[in-house]
Design a protein around this motif. Sequence first.
Motif, PDB file in Angstrom:
ATOM      1  N   ALA A 188       0.850  -1.203   0.000  1.00  0.00           N
ATOM      2  CA  ALA A 188       0.000   0.000   0.000  1.00  0.00           C
ATOM      3  C   ALA A 188       0.876   1.239   0.000  1.00  0.00           C
ATOM      4  O   ALA A 188       1.949   1.267   0.624  1.00  0.00           O
ATOM      5  CB  ALA A 188      -0.925   0.001   1.216  1.00  0.00           C
ATOM      6  N   ARG A 193      -3.688   3.158  -1.588  1.00  0.00           N
ATOM      7  CA  ARG A 193      -3.952   2.390  -2.806  1.00  0.00           C
ATOM      8  C   ARG A 193      -3.193   1.078  -2.664  1.00  0.00           C
ATOM      9  O   ARG A 193      -2.015   1.072  -2.287  1.00  0.00           O
ATOM     10  CB  ARG A 193      -3.490   3.143  -4.045  1.00  0.00           C
ATOM     11  CG  ARG A 193      -4.235   4.436  -4.326  1.00  0.00           C
ATOM     12  CD  ARG A 193      -3.859   4.983  -5.708  1.00  0.00           C
ATOM     13  NE  ARG A 193      -2.403   5.018  -5.873  1.00  0.00           N
ATOM     14  CZ  ARG A 193      -1.777   4.866  -7.033  1.00  0.00           C
ATOM     15  NH1 ARG A 193      -2.473   4.625  -8.143  1.00  0.00           N
ATOM     16  NH2 ARG A 193      -0.462   4.944  -7.096  1.00  0.00           N
ATOM     17  N   THR A 194      -3.823  -0.026  -2.959  1.00  0.00           N
ATOM     18  CA  THR A 194      -3.237  -1.328  -2.659  1.00  0.00           C
ATOM     19  C   THR A 194      -3.122  -2.203  -3.899  1.00  0.00           C
ATOM     20  O   THR A 194      -3.829  -2.008  -4.895  1.00  0.00           O
ATOM     21  CB  THR A 194      -4.081  -2.075  -1.611  1.00  0.00           C
ATOM     22  OG1 THR A 194      -5.374  -2.383  -2.160  1.00  0.00           O
ATOM     23  CG2 THR A 194      -4.251  -1.243  -0.346  1.00  0.00           C
ATOM     24  N   GLU A 209      -8.381   1.241  -5.125  1.00  0.00           N
ATOM     25  CA  GLU A 209      -8.511   2.489  -4.380  1.00  0.00           C
ATOM     26  C   GLU A 209      -9.296   2.233  -3.090  1.00  0.00           C
ATOM     27  O   GLU A 209     -10.368   1.627  -3.117  1.00  0.00           O
ATOM     28  CB  GLU A 209      -9.243   3.538  -5.220  1.00  0.00           C
ATOM     29  CG  GLU A 209      -8.551   3.894  -6.525  1.00  0.00           C
ATOM     30  CD  GLU A 209      -7.383   4.846  -6.324  1.00  0.00           C
ATOM     31  OE1 GLU A 209      -7.272   5.408  -5.208  1.00  0.00           O
ATOM     32  OE2 GLU A 209      -6.606   5.031  -7.283  1.00  0.00           O
ATOM     33  N   THR A 210      -8.766   2.692  -1.973  1.00  0.00           N
ATOM     34  CA  THR A 210      -9.406   2.495  -0.679  1.00  0.00           C
ATOM     35  C   THR A 210     -10.196   3.734  -0.289  1.00  0.00           C
ATOM     36  O   THR A 210      -9.743   4.864  -0.487  1.00  0.00           O
ATOM     37  CB  THR A 210      -8.351   2.202   0.404  1.00  0.00           C
ATOM     38  OG1 THR A 210      -7.642   1.010   0.060  1.00  0.00           O
ATOM     39  CG2 THR A 210      -8.992   2.019   1.768  1.00  0.00           C
ATOM     40  N   ARG A 211     -11.396   3.517   0.258  1.00  0.00           N
ATOM     41  CA  ARG A 211     -12.189   4.638   0.772  1.00  0.00           C
ATOM     42  C   ARG A 211     -11.581   5.084   2.102  1.00  0.00           C
ATOM     43  O   ARG A 211     -11.557   4.324   3.072  1.00  0.00           O
ATOM     44  CB  ARG A 211     -13.655   4.219   0.947  1.00  0.00           C
ATOM     45  CG  ARG A 211     -14.372   3.915  -0.358  1.00  0.00           C
ATOM     46  CD  ARG A 211     -15.869   3.725  -0.129  1.00  0.00           C
ATOM     47  NE  ARG A 211     -16.131   2.566   0.716  1.00  0.00           N
ATOM     48  CZ  ARG A 211     -16.221   1.310   0.265  1.00  0.00           C
ATOM     49  NH1 ARG A 211     -16.068   1.058  -1.028  1.00  0.00           N
ATOM     50  NH2 ARG A 211     -16.466   0.325   1.097  1.00  0.00           N
ATOM     51  N   LEU A 249      -7.246  -1.447   7.679  1.00  0.00           N
ATOM     52  CA  LEU A 249      -7.650  -1.600   6.287  1.00  0.00           C
ATOM     53  C   LEU A 249      -8.440  -2.887   6.148  1.00  0.00           C
ATOM     54  O   LEU A 249      -7.914  -3.981   6.368  1.00  0.00           O
ATOM     55  CB  LEU A 249      -6.424  -1.641   5.367  1.00  0.00           C
ATOM     56  CG  LEU A 249      -6.688  -1.992   3.897  1.00  0.00           C
ATOM     57  CD1 LEU A 249      -7.553  -0.924   3.233  1.00  0.00           C
ATOM     58  CD2 LEU A 249      -5.379  -2.162   3.136  1.00  0.00           C
ATOM     59  N   THR A 251      -9.734  -5.265   3.698  1.00  0.00           N
ATOM     60  CA  THR A 251      -9.525  -5.574   2.280  1.00  0.00           C
ATOM     61  C   THR A 251     -10.791  -6.103   1.627  1.00  0.00           C
ATOM     62  O   THR A 251     -10.944  -6.004   0.411  1.00  0.00           O
ATOM     63  CB  THR A 251      -8.404  -6.610   2.120  1.00  0.00           C
ATOM     64  OG1 THR A 251      -8.759  -7.828   2.802  1.00  0.00           O
ATOM     65  CG2 THR A 251      -7.103  -6.081   2.704  1.00  0.00           C
ATOM     66  N   GLY A 254     -12.995  -2.769   1.392  1.00  0.00           N
ATOM     67  CA  GLY A 254     -12.303  -1.732   0.630  1.00  0.00           C
ATOM     68  C   GLY A 254     -12.301  -0.380   1.291  1.00  0.00           C
ATOM     69  O   GLY A 254     -12.235   0.648   0.603  1.00  0.00           O
ATOM     70  N   ASN A 255     -12.374  -0.329   2.631  1.00  0.00           N
ATOM     71  CA  ASN A 255     -12.367   0.954   3.326  1.00  0.00           C
ATOM     72  C   ASN A 255     -11.355   0.935   4.464  1.00  0.00           C
ATOM     73  O   ASN A 255     -10.931  -0.122   4.939  1.00  0.00           O
ATOM     74  CB  ASN A 255     -13.759   1.286   3.868  1.00  0.00           C
ATOM     75  CG  ASN A 255     -14.200   0.300   4.929  1.00  0.00           C
ATOM     76  OD1 ASN A 255     -14.624  -0.813   4.622  1.00  0.00           O
ATOM     77  ND2 ASN A 255     -14.109   0.688   6.183  1.00  0.00           N
ATOM     78  N   ALA A 256     -10.961   2.130   4.903  1.00  0.00           N
ATOM     79  CA  ALA A 256      -9.989   2.289   5.981  1.00  0.00           C
ATOM     80  C   ALA A 256     -10.622   3.047   7.137  1.00  0.00           C
ATOM     81  O   ALA A 256     -11.427   3.958   6.932  1.00  0.00           O
ATOM     82  CB  ALA A 256      -8.753   3.024   5.480  1.00  0.00           C
TER      83      ALA A 256
END
Length: 406
Positions: A188, A193-194, A209-211, A249, A251, A254-256
């Motif tokens: 990341a 972004r992962t 893309e992570t929220r 995170l 996975t 898809g959010n942090a």
Amino acid sequence: MSSPNRRRLDHPAGNMTATAPPPTIPLDPLLDILARTDAATVVRCAATSKPIRRAILDPAFRHAITIGAPCATDTNTNAGGFVPAFLLGFSYLHRSLSHADVAQQGRPRPRFDAALLDTLEPVAARGGLVVLRQREPAAGAPDLRGLRVCNSLTGDTTILPPPTVDDEYPPALLAVTDAGCSFELLVADRSLRTQIFSTKESKWGAVVETRLPPRHCHDVPAAGAHPVVIGAVVHWLCHGCLHPAVKVLDTGAGNATQIALPQGYLSRMRCTQRLDAGLLLAKSADGRLGLLVAEAGAIAMWTLAAAEEEGSATARWNRQVVIRRQDIGREAVEGPCFSVRFMGFGERSGAVILQMDGVGLVRLDVGSKEAVVLGCGFEHVGQTDLFQLCLHETDLCSLLQVMKPF
């Protein structure tokens, strides 16, 4: 007329003492012994005979070696307790003024080239694998920052191609299966972004893309802040931010989010203790997120009270003393600056390797709450690049699951 030599050949029973075969050990006591020994001994015994191999590969034996704790499955979520026998040992590089000492501890020694620590630093470890990344190259030296994944049990090394995103966060091993032969590794950048490298695909996946939460802090954890993975959720300790917290995170979603650190943890630490050395993310015996803290008079673990509270600004932590400093040694209390540096944590064995001023290198068992001083020569907690160490474990359950009967 026959010679004396001929007579001896004709009548061996009268001239030689027959050697009786050694008594066989019943399987049940043999398995009880093997359940308390190391992984290498178990593997060697599994090669001696068909009945022994059949008994070792039986699910009942895998249950016995974890002392009632569930074995890691193909998701490797490690929902069970600690198994000290899963610790293989550790490798380290210690630089003096004139040379560098490279050594390993553990019997048998892990199949890991400890000389790699001269130019590479460990950034993640899980399921018998160690992930290495090159440190900042010297002026004029080539930049070879390809990630390497080393198997501590077999010695195999996988050099990964460069990902599309910058691997600014310490990488995270999401899954380790087939005794370390298969894995997924997440990288990341500072915007989270992962990308995930999968050995099944032999390539990096698409960039995701992570929220991000509002007012997301773009500071990244230090390389030594190894992540803790629980299921599909990755946790990093970020103590260098304006508001220190655990970045989370998910996975799958898809959010942090982030988790506030325990209230009052800082007041329990001495003013001379470096935060980047005296805090370490860990995992409790029942699979919850934990935080090891080098307090003034003890080594303590704060454990997150409930999974549903992750991401809450009022997350509740429970504190428990793992060991008091006087139980490690008088020097641990009367040292000049009382500093501690956590070097590594084994999520399967529950072992913590730490360096303590005035004492040296210490192995701490979180499960039994016992400490062993491993040796002198490491009494000064100095710069992190002068002393590199990586801890080696093996997931014996996973190893036995991939072994075939004969």
